[in-house]
Scaffold this motif. Structure first.
Motif, short mmCIF file in Angstrom:
data_model
loop_
_atom_site.label_atom_id
_atom_site.label_comp_id
_atom_site.label_asym_id
_atom_site.label_seq_id
_atom_site.Cartn_x
_atom_site.Cartn_y
_atom_site.Cartn_z
N TRP A 85 0.82 -1.21 0.00
CA TRP A 85 0.00 0.00 0.00
C TRP A 85 0.85 1.26 0.00
O TRP A 85 1.90 1.33 0.64
CB TRP A 85 -0.91 0.01 1.22
CG TRP A 85 -2.06 -0.94 1.10
CD1 TRP A 85 -2.14 -2.22 1.57
CD2 TRP A 85 -3.30 -0.68 0.43
NE1 TRP A 85 -3.35 -2.77 1.24
CE2 TRP A 85 -4.07 -1.86 0.55
CE3 TRP A 85 -3.83 0.42 -0.24
CZ2 TRP A 85 -5.36 -1.96 0.01
CZ3 TRP A 85 -5.10 0.32 -0.78
CH2 TRP A 85 -5.85 -0.85 -0.66
N ARG A 86 0.36 2.25 -0.76
CA ARG A 86 0.98 3.58 -0.78
C ARG A 86 -0.12 4.63 -0.62
O ARG A 86 -1.22 4.46 -1.12
CB ARG A 86 1.70 3.84 -2.11
CG ARG A 86 2.83 2.91 -2.42
CD ARG A 86 3.62 3.40 -3.63
NE ARG A 86 2.77 3.56 -4.80
CZ ARG A 86 3.14 4.19 -5.92
NH1 ARG A 86 4.33 4.74 -6.00
NH2 ARG A 86 2.32 4.27 -6.96
N LYS A 87 0.22 5.70 0.06
CA LYS A 87 -0.68 6.85 0.13
C LYS A 87 -0.19 7.88 -0.86
O LYS A 87 1.00 8.26 -0.85
CB LYS A 87 -0.72 7.44 1.54
CG LYS A 87 -1.70 8.60 1.69
CD LYS A 87 -1.78 9.11 3.12
CE LYS A 87 -2.51 8.12 3.99
NZ LYS A 87 -3.94 8.00 3.65
N MET A 88 -1.09 8.35 -1.73
CA MET A 88 -0.73 9.25 -2.81
C MET A 88 -1.54 10.53 -2.75
O MET A 88 -2.58 10.60 -2.08
CB MET A 88 -0.99 8.55 -4.16
CG MET A 88 -0.32 7.20 -4.32
SD MET A 88 1.46 7.32 -4.53
CE MET A 88 1.55 8.09 -6.16
N LYS A 89 -1.08 11.53 -3.51
CA LYS A 89 -1.85 12.75 -3.64
C LYS A 89 -1.70 13.31 -5.04
O LYS A 89 -0.74 13.03 -5.76
CB LYS A 89 -1.43 13.80 -2.61
CG LYS A 89 -0.04 14.38 -2.81
CD LYS A 89 0.23 15.45 -1.75
CE LYS A 89 1.62 16.06 -1.92
NZ LYS A 89 1.87 17.12 -0.90
N GLY A 90 -2.69 14.10 -5.45
CA GLY A 90 -2.68 14.75 -6.76
C GLY A 90 -3.74 15.84 -6.78
O GLY A 90 -4.50 16.00 -5.82
N VAL A 91 -3.77 16.57 -7.87
CA VAL A 91 -4.72 17.69 -8.01
C VAL A 91 -5.59 17.44 -9.24
O VAL A 91 -5.09 17.05 -10.30
CB VAL A 91 -3.98 19.03 -8.15
CG1 VAL A 91 -4.96 20.18 -8.37
CG2 VAL A 91 -3.12 19.30 -6.91
N ALA A 92 -6.89 17.65 -9.08
CA ALA A 92 -7.82 17.44 -10.20
C ALA A 92 -9.06 18.30 -10.00
O ALA A 92 -9.33 18.82 -8.90
CB ALA A 92 -8.23 15.97 -10.29
N THR A 93 -9.81 18.46 -11.07
CA THR A 93 -11.12 19.11 -11.00
C THR A 93 -12.16 18.05 -10.70
O THR A 93 -12.17 17.00 -11.34
CB THR A 93 -11.46 19.83 -12.31
OG1 THR A 93 -10.43 20.81 -12.57
CG2 THR A 93 -12.80 20.54 -12.21
N ILE A 94 -13.03 18.33 -9.74
CA ILE A 94 -14.06 17.37 -9.37
C ILE A 94 -15.44 18.01 -9.43
O ILE A 94 -15.57 19.24 -9.34
CB ILE A 94 -13.83 16.82 -7.95
CG1 ILE A 94 -13.92 17.94 -6.90
CG2 ILE A 94 -12.49 16.10 -7.86
CD1 ILE A 94 -13.86 17.46 -5.46
N ARG A 95 -16.45 17.18 -9.63
CA ARG A 95 -17.83 17.64 -9.59
C ARG A 95 -18.50 16.98 -8.40
O ARG A 95 -18.51 15.76 -8.26
CB ARG A 95 -18.58 17.29 -10.87
CG ARG A 95 -20.04 17.78 -10.84
CD ARG A 95 -20.82 17.31 -12.07
NE ARG A 95 -20.32 17.94 -13.28
CZ ARG A 95 -19.74 17.29 -14.29
NH1 ARG A 95 -19.57 15.97 -14.21
NH2 ARG A 95 -19.31 17.91 -15.36
N LEU A 96 -19.06 17.80 -7.50
CA LEU A 96 -19.72 17.28 -6.32
C LEU A 96 -21.14 16.86 -6.64
O LEU A 96 -21.66 17.14 -7.73
CB LEU A 96 -19.70 18.33 -5.21
CG LEU A 96 -18.30 18.85 -4.84
CD1 LEU A 96 -18.39 19.90 -3.75
CD2 LEU A 96 -17.40 17.71 -4.40
N ALA A 97 -21.79 16.21 -5.72
CA ALA A 97 -23.11 15.64 -5.95
C ALA A 97 -24.14 16.70 -6.31
O ALA A 97 -25.08 16.45 -7.07
CB ALA A 97 -23.57 14.87 -4.73
N ASP A 98 -23.97 17.92 -5.79
CA ASP A 98 -24.95 18.98 -6.07
C ASP A 98 -24.60 19.79 -7.31
O ASP A 98 -25.22 20.81 -7.59
CB ASP A 98 -25.09 19.89 -4.85
CG ASP A 98 -23.80 20.64 -4.52
OD1 ASP A 98 -22.79 20.44 -5.23
OD2 ASP A 98 -23.79 21.41 -3.54
N GLY A 99 -23.57 19.35 -8.06
CA GLY A 99 -23.19 20.03 -9.29
C GLY A 99 -22.07 21.04 -9.14
O GLY A 99 -21.55 21.53 -10.15
N ARG A 100 -21.67 21.35 -7.92
CA ARG A 100 -20.56 22.28 -7.73
C ARG A 100 -19.27 21.69 -8.31
O ARG A 100 -19.03 20.50 -8.20
CB ARG A 100 -20.35 22.56 -6.24
CG ARG A 100 -21.40 23.42 -5.60
CD ARG A 100 -21.13 23.58 -4.11
NE ARG A 100 -21.30 22.32 -3.40
CZ ARG A 100 -20.49 21.89 -2.44
NH1 ARG A 100 -19.44 22.60 -2.09
NH2 ARG A 100 -20.73 20.74 -1.83
#
Length: 214
Positions: A85-100
């Motif tokens: 197992w490794r813990k990773m991180k990154g940056v991305a654009t996400i869409r939340l459940a309410d559309g935000r």
């Protein structure tokens, strides 16, 4: 990392890469290699219980820690299986459940042969984290850990860190089983009012535990 081999097909036969189909005809011999960022975009698609969708490439990908350096390693192995197992991180654009739509720093755990699990929102880089000191530490009990069985225990009390902008968005900043704070939907928790003495004891206990694990 996904590897796509060289496999010859009869002319006119389509080849599926998992990221769409290769064109027919003379181009069928081409190798289709999605970028690492595109691969991560698909691989990091959280399950529905996690209530958001990665809608861009994942960039600035780097490891945080691995193996015994992961505090919740036993929980991950118990829930998803043994692996490196490794813990990773990154940056991305996400869409939340309410559309935000938000540009977010994401953290996740991954192991070869198991995949990437429990994608969590650490912060929104475009926003300045506003933690009101006057609010102090609060506590909440988890009533929904769907999608995060290694990060959250049902009916367990967690620390809530003050984050005004998160609360305005309907989120809550929780210190989970990893020992780090992450954004979760507020309806996963119920706030609890504890006697002042109990709060003091809990705060001392959390502070001592944090110091021991650093």
């Amino acid at each position: 990392m996904l590897v796509f081999g060289r496999h010859r097909r009869p002319a006119g036969e389509e080849r599926s890469t998992g990221f769409g189909r290769a064109p027919e005809g003379g181009d069928h011999e081409k190798r289709y290699r999605p970028s690492l960022a595109t691969t991560l975009r698909f691989a990091l698609r959280p399950d529905r219980a996690q209530r958001f969708e990665v809608i861009s490439d994942v960039t600035v990908v780097e490891p945080i820690t691995a193996g015994r350096g992961i505090r919740e390693l036993r929980r991950l192995r118990r829930r998803y299986g043994r692996g490196r197992w490794r813990k990773m991180k990154g940056v991305a654009t996400i869409r939340l459940a309410d559309g935000r739509v938000r540009r977010a720093e994401l953290h996740w755990d991954e192991a070869h042969g198991i995949g990437r699990k429990e994608v969590k929102r650490k912060r929104y880089p475009a926003r300045k984290l506003s933690m009101a000191r006057s609010s102090g530490t609060r506590f909440a009990v988890c009533i929904d850990n769907s999608g995060y069985p290694a990060s959250l225990d049902l009916h367990k009390i967690y620390r809530v860190l003050p984050d005004r902008e998160a609360e305005e968005d309907g989120d809550i900043r929780i210190v989970d089983e990893s020992g780090e704070d992450y954004l979760f939907e507020a309806d996963r928790f119920l706030p609890v009012d504890l006697p002042p003495k109990t709060e003091r004891v809990l705060n001392r206990s959390f502070a001592r535990f944090g110091a021991e694990t650093r």
